[in-house]
Design a protein around this motif. Sequence first.
Motif, PDB file in Angstrom:
ATOM      1  N   VAL A 142       0.845  -1.196   0.000  1.00 37.36           N
ATOM      2  CA  VAL A 142       0.000   0.000   0.000  1.00 37.36           C
ATOM      3  C   VAL A 142       0.877   1.241   0.000  1.00 37.36           C
ATOM      4  O   VAL A 142       1.862   1.319   0.739  1.00 37.36           O
ATOM      5  CB  VAL A 142      -0.944   0.004   1.220  1.00 37.36           C
TER       6      VAL A 142
ATOM      7  N   VAL B  95      -9.283   3.946  -2.402  1.00 37.72           N
ATOM      8  CA  VAL B  95      -9.885   2.970  -1.488  1.00 37.72           C
ATOM      9  C   VAL B  95     -11.382   2.939  -1.759  1.00 37.72           C
ATOM     10  O   VAL B  95     -12.038   3.983  -1.800  1.00 37.72           O
ATOM     11  CB  VAL B  95      -9.616   3.328  -0.008  1.00 37.72           C
TER      12      VAL B  95
ATOM     13  N   VAL C  13      -5.597   6.838   0.076  1.00 38.83           N
ATOM     14  CA  VAL C  13      -4.551   6.638   1.084  1.00 38.83           C
ATOM     15  C   VAL C  13      -3.718   7.913   1.229  1.00 38.83           C
ATOM     16  O   VAL C  13      -3.253   8.479   0.232  1.00 38.83           O
ATOM     17  CB  VAL C  13      -3.640   5.451   0.697  1.00 38.83           C
TER      18      VAL C  13
ATOM     19  N   VAL D 226      -6.407   6.807   5.689  1.00 35.27           N
ATOM     20  CA  VAL D 226      -7.105   7.093   4.439  1.00 35.27           C
ATOM     21  C   VAL D 226      -7.904   8.386   4.591  1.00 35.27           C
ATOM     22  O   VAL D 226      -8.663   8.539   5.558  1.00 35.27           O
ATOM     23  CB  VAL D 226      -8.065   5.941   4.066  1.00 35.27           C
TER      24      VAL D 226
ATOM     25  N   VAL E  73      -8.114  -1.603  -1.257  1.00 31.85           N
ATOM     26  CA  VAL E  73      -7.154  -0.602  -1.713  1.00 31.85           C
ATOM     27  C   VAL E  73      -6.890  -0.861  -3.198  1.00 31.85           C
ATOM     28  O   VAL E  73      -6.522  -1.970  -3.589  1.00 31.85           O
ATOM     29  CB  VAL E  73      -5.842  -0.676  -0.909  1.00 31.85           C
TER      30      VAL E  73
END
Length: 279
Positions: free
Chosen positions: A135, A141, A151, A161, A259
Amino acid sequence: MLQLVDFVVRNRFFLVFVLLEVLSVWLIVRSNTYWGATYFNTSNYYVAKTLAFSNSAREFTKLDEINADLAAENARLHAQVTSLTQRQPLDAPAGYVPDSAFASRFTYTIAKVVDNETSKANNVLTIDKGAVDGVKPGMGVISATGVVGKVRFCSANYSVVTSILHSQFMVSTKLVRSKEIGYAKWPGKDPNLIDLIDVSKYTKIFKGDTAVTSDQNSVFPPGIMVGKVQNVAVHPNQTFYNITLRLATDFRNLSYVYVVQNQQLVEQEDLKARTLEKR
């Protein structure tokens, strides 16, 4: 052992009484058809109730595992649907064939929400996936029902986030029926409602119209639900509608998210930066 013997001796009359009662009931059930059938049906009823309760308790203890499996399946289906819609766009002109790498550029990582805000002007949420899971800041997201955010920060095992319920967050959004594109931006009030801005008033917008992420977006796959039109208003001196969407994502009950990684994002951003430098 001596205590057990003492207990039996002290309660021997009561124990004999109970034994005789049980024996009497057994003899009645064995010798009488009606009472035998009644006992059989009653015992089956309570046994079934006990088994149902036991199964419910067992299933309840496995809810986390079931939810995780469903989330994994949703991630796989998201990837398939995105790839298929990109390979065969419904509004593409005849003869257009997208590159296979472009069509499959989005991948999904499942994450669980461990902290969530909905009552502030600038809300964020925390997920249990971070840098070790691939990530990175800037990734989109989504939830099983719609857009969640982007993010912002990552540690090794967690990420923060920026929620769509944030005053500085906007996402390019298209109305499915009219094909009009605007920006979804939260006004900072109700966590179930968001504004859709910059949509021209010279087109017809109806209550209930679906709003999804547009193709003009490098963070989110196109076609991800944002919400549905709840209110439409326009003032005589304005050229844009005042549109309110009811969000597709229920942020108060958010458990699992996905994600989204655009495998070609760096290439797109580098090319855009070079273009801006040449201006």
